[in-house]
Design a protein around this motif. Structure first.
Motif, PDB file in Angstrom:
ATOM      1  N   ASP A 261       0.710  -1.047   0.635  1.00 39.22           N
ATOM      2  CA  ASP A 261      -0.046  -0.435   0.143  1.00 39.22           C
ATOM      3  C   ASP A 261       0.570   1.655   0.204  1.00 39.22           C
TER       4      ASP A 261
ATOM      5  N   ASN B  97       0.745   4.298   0.515  1.00 37.85           N
ATOM      6  CA  ASN B  97       0.932   4.519   1.883  1.00 37.85           C
ATOM      7  C   ASN B  97       1.258   4.201   3.021  1.00 37.85           C
TER       8      ASN B  97
ATOM      9  N   ASP C 249      -5.135   6.478  10.674  1.00 36.81           N
ATOM     10  CA  ASP C 249      -5.682   5.713   8.777  1.00 36.81           C
ATOM     11  C   ASP C 249      -5.941   4.622   9.158  1.00 36.81           C
TER      12      ASP C 249
END
Length: 108
Positions: A21, A23, A75
């Motif tokens: 990912d 992020n 998050d």
């Protein structure tokens, strides 16, 4: 008459996004973290407050600028929160140690 004090519970924050990912590039995974908090949202805040922040080190992005709001723990796509024990005794805070190493990243 004062209102009753909220009850603390134990929560586990677990990395939920795959390692690929994008992020994770700005907010690296710190593995599973256990905290004592008032709610799942508070558990995210407790974990984020325990992380190394720009204000804790000599390198700052600008005077008074904190990185707490950019924590991976905040998050929902990166970390999920699970309640593991309701109504626990103890103090609000991290139960499992978060390593205080330089985990602050930037794009570049």
């Amino acid at each position: 008459m004062s209102s009753p004090k909220p009850e603390l519970s134990l929560y586990r924050l677990i990395p939920d996004a795959p390692a690929t990912d994008p992020n994770w590039d700005l907010a690296p995974s710190q593995g599973i973290v256990t905290v004592c908090a008032y709610s799942p949202a508070d558990a995210r805040i407790v974990a984020a407050e325990a992380e190394l922040d720009f204000l804790d080190i000599a390198a700052k992005p600008g005077d008074g600028t904190s990185t707490k709001m950019a924590s991976a723990f905040r998050d929902e796509k990166l970390y999920r929160v699970e309640e593991i024990e309701q109504g626990t005794s103890g103090e609000r805070g991290v139960v499992q140690h978060i390593p205080q190493e330089d985990l602050i990243r930037g794009k570049g």
